[in-house]
Write a protein that holds these residues in place. Structure first.
Motif, short mmCIF file in Angstrom:
data_model
loop_
_atom_site.label_atom_id
_atom_site.label_comp_id
_atom_site.label_asym_id
_atom_site.label_seq_id
_atom_site.Cartn_x
_atom_site.Cartn_y
_atom_site.Cartn_z
N GLU A 1 0.81 -1.21 0.00
CA GLU A 1 0.00 0.00 0.00
C GLU A 1 0.85 1.26 0.00
N GLU A 2 1.88 1.29 0.84
CA GLU A 2 2.65 2.52 1.00
C GLU A 2 3.73 2.70 -0.05
N CYS A 3 4.38 1.60 -0.46
CA CYS A 3 5.54 1.73 -1.35
C CYS A 3 5.35 1.07 -2.71
N VAL B 1 4.67 -2.86 -8.36
CA VAL B 1 3.41 -3.00 -9.11
C VAL B 1 2.57 -1.73 -9.08
N SER B 2 2.98 -0.74 -8.27
CA SER B 2 2.25 0.53 -8.22
C SER B 2 3.16 1.61 -7.67
N ALA B 3 2.65 2.85 -7.67
CA ALA B 3 3.44 3.97 -7.17
C ALA B 3 3.39 4.07 -5.66
N GLY B 4 2.54 3.26 -5.01
CA GLY B 4 2.41 3.36 -3.56
C GLY B 4 1.66 4.61 -3.17
N GLY B 5 2.00 5.16 -2.02
CA GLY B 5 1.37 6.40 -1.58
C GLY B 5 0.36 6.22 -0.47
N GLY B 6 0.13 4.96 -0.04
CA GLY B 6 -0.80 4.75 1.06
C GLY B 6 -2.23 4.56 0.61
N GLU B 7 -3.12 4.43 1.56
CA GLU B 7 -4.53 4.20 1.30
C GLU B 7 -5.31 5.50 1.51
N ARG C 1 -8.38 6.20 1.35
CA ARG C 1 -9.61 6.04 2.13
C ARG C 1 -9.35 6.10 3.63
N GLU C 2 -8.10 5.85 4.02
CA GLU C 2 -7.72 5.93 5.43
C GLU C 2 -7.05 7.26 5.75
N GLY C 3 -7.09 8.19 4.79
CA GLY C 3 -6.52 9.51 5.01
C GLY C 3 -5.02 9.58 4.84
N GLU C 4 -4.41 8.54 4.26
CA GLU C 4 -2.97 8.53 4.10
C GLU C 4 -2.54 9.32 2.86
N LEU C 5 -1.50 10.10 3.01
CA LEU C 5 -0.88 10.83 1.91
C LEU C 5 0.62 10.67 2.08
N ILE C 6 1.18 9.71 1.36
CA ILE C 6 2.56 9.30 1.58
C ILE C 6 3.39 9.48 0.32
N GLU C 7 4.59 9.99 0.50
CA GLU C 7 5.54 10.12 -0.61
C GLU C 7 6.63 9.07 -0.44
#
Length: 240
Positions: free
Chosen positions: A140-142, A181-187, A189-195
């Motif tokens: 999810e994050e990375c 498989v993706s850019a990540g960035g968190g979820e 819907r859970e309010g996550e905003l991750i770089e």
């Protein structure tokens, strides 16, 4: 991430993550009390990309860090205003004091609350193992899809022993560009905003000890662990 506005501090009367308690007890015949928070345990993951020889960290805004920085800035400003008032105030000094008071009510830039961290998450899914929870967080994050069986347990330790006493379990994961498989960035819907941030292996120890870079203890410890246990495998110096 850098656009923080409409800030309001309100009482926290109910939370899914923190529950305050006061413990009353006797220790060696002396009555004592201690306030603490009950919260979830957590997992963290040191991710090393073997394709690019870099560590994969996350960077995000932390409200608690931001508020600590705001309190510190407010205290410094207030002390400066008091010192000005103690002297004989000229008109210009009075103007400076008023300006200082205005400044004390201003919020610092959002960057004051941004920290570099290991990929991590709460242990709040009782039907999943720690490895499965860590695997989900990495995805999810990375954005890396890594089998739970490939996660190496580094250690577990108590964090925030004075306030929460929660346990964090740290894992190590080796990934390659093929696992991305993706850019990540968190979820969201859970309010996550991750770089997602990459730190080259040869810069790791310099990064760890640079006090100008806001980071968690987990980052520092895990980089030292890698330096002591894994760097000979890659024959690349991680020294400062």
């Amino acid at each position: 991430m850098e656009e923080i506005n409409n800030i309001e501090v309100v009482p926290c009367t109910e939370s899914n993550y923190l529950k305050p308690f006061r413990l009353l007890y006797n220790q060696n015949g002396t009555k004592k009390s201690w306030d603490f928070m009950r919260t979830h345990d957590s997992v963290s993951v040191l991710i090393f990309n073997t394709t690019s020889h870099c560590f994969v960290l996350v960077k995000q805004f932390r409200p608690a860090v931001y508020m600590c920085e705001w309190e510190k800035a407010k205290t410094k400003t207030s002390q400066g205003a008091v010192k000005t008032e103690e002297g004989e105030a000229s008109e210009s000094q009075e103007g400076q004091s008023a300006a200082a008071e205005d400044t004390s009510s201003q919020w610092p830039p959002a960057s004051a609350g941004v920290t570099y961290e290991l990929c991590a998450g709460l242990v709040d899914k009782p039907d999943l193992s720690l490895e499965e929870i860590a695997r989900q967080e990495v995805l999810e994050e990375c954005g890396y899809d890594v089998p739970a069986s490939k996660l190496k347990r580094i250690t577990s330790y108590r964090s925030g022993v004075g306030v929460t006493g929660a346990k964090q379990t740290m894992f190590y994961a080796e990934v390659s560009d093929d696992n991305c498989v993706s850019a990540g960035g968190g979820e969201p819907r859970e309010g996550e905003l991750i770089e997602v941030v990459k730190v080259p292996l040869h810069e790791a120890m310099t990064f760890a000890y640079d006090e100008r870079i806001p980071k968690t203890m987990g980052v520092i410890f895990s980089f030292i662990w890698f330096h002591n246990n894994m760097s000979p495998k890659y024959k690349i110096s991680t020294n400062v």
